[in-house]
Design a protein around this motif. Structure first.
Motif, short mmCIF file in Angstrom:
data_model
loop_
_atom_site.label_atom_id
_atom_site.label_comp_id
_atom_site.label_asym_id
_atom_site.label_seq_id
_atom_site.Cartn_x
_atom_site.Cartn_y
_atom_site.Cartn_z
N VAL A 90 0.85 -1.20 0.00
CA VAL A 90 0.00 0.00 0.00
C VAL A 90 0.88 1.24 0.00
O VAL A 90 1.94 1.26 0.61
CB VAL A 90 -0.92 0.00 1.25
N ILE A 148 -6.34 -0.47 -6.70
CA ILE A 148 -5.25 -1.40 -6.98
C ILE A 148 -4.80 -1.22 -8.43
O ILE A 148 -5.63 -1.15 -9.34
CB ILE A 148 -5.69 -2.85 -6.71
N GLN A 169 1.31 -5.98 -8.20
CA GLN A 169 0.31 -4.95 -7.94
C GLN A 169 0.71 -4.09 -6.76
O GLN A 169 1.48 -4.52 -5.89
CB GLN A 169 -1.05 -5.58 -7.67
N GLU A 171 -1.32 -0.84 -4.19
CA GLU A 171 -2.59 -0.16 -3.89
C GLU A 171 -2.33 1.25 -3.43
O GLU A 171 -1.43 1.49 -2.63
CB GLU A 171 -3.37 -0.93 -2.82
N LYS A 173 -4.00 4.51 -1.52
CA LYS A 173 -5.08 4.92 -0.61
C LYS A 173 -5.05 6.41 -0.43
O LYS A 173 -4.07 7.06 -0.61
CB LYS A 173 -4.95 4.22 0.73
#
Length: 173
Positions: A90, A148, A169, A171, A173
């Motif tokens: 993240v 994502i 991948q 992500e 936020k």
């Protein structure tokens, strides 16, 4: 505050570099990049190729869902961790940040061809990969929207057939 400091520093640098020119350069006529047209003669074309439209991005729809091929590996690294073992690291995006990057590590790529790097099916770079390479990818605002995102590294043979496809991948936020 950071942006103001950056603007002031840029202006100071521009003024200091601009003052270093000689008077001969200032008096020389500027060469035109425009084609020269004379009567009954075709226009001369500029020597440099025109710049590509920066809004045109090469895309490869569906590549982020393509089956992985080859024995190579790709890992994405953010401040919160790595994509090793299928994890999705993240990152938090701050629009005031001038440059946002993610790290990557690749192993087992051939290094014999020019590889392609895609983020969400959009080509962002071409480079020669290698057996064990680490680097960073600079992300554009489209690649920093919440959600994502998929990074894909591809190597192709001389027949344009992909012989190495790896995904990871991250992500936002």
């Amino acid at each position: 505050m950071k942006k103001l400091a950056l603007v002031i520093a840029s202006a100071g640098l521009a003024l200091s570099l601009g003052a270093c020119g000689s008077s001969e350069q200032a008096q020389a006529p500027a060469q035109s990049e425009q084609p020269v047209v004379t009567e009954n003669a075709p226009a001369e074309q500029p020597q440099e190729a025109p710049e590509a439209n920066k809004d045109d991005k090469e895309t490869l729809p569906g590549i982020s869902e393509a089956e992985e091929v080859g024995a190579s590996t790709l890992e994405i690294d953010t401040s919160s961790g790595s994509s090793a073992d299928g994890n999705i690291p993240v990152m938090f995006y701050d629009p005031d940040t001038i440059l946002t990057q993610i790290g990557y590590s690749i192993t087992g790529f051939s290094g014999q061809v020019l590889g392609e790097i895609y983020v969400d099916d959009v080509l962002i770079d071409k480079m020669q990969f290698g057996q064990d390479v680490q680097g960073t990818l600079s992300l554009s605002p489209e690649q920093l929207t919440k959600g994502i995102h998929t990074v894909t590294f591809i190597e192709r043979d001389e027949d344009n057939k992909a012989f190495n496809i790896q995904h990871a991948q991250y992500e936002v936020k």
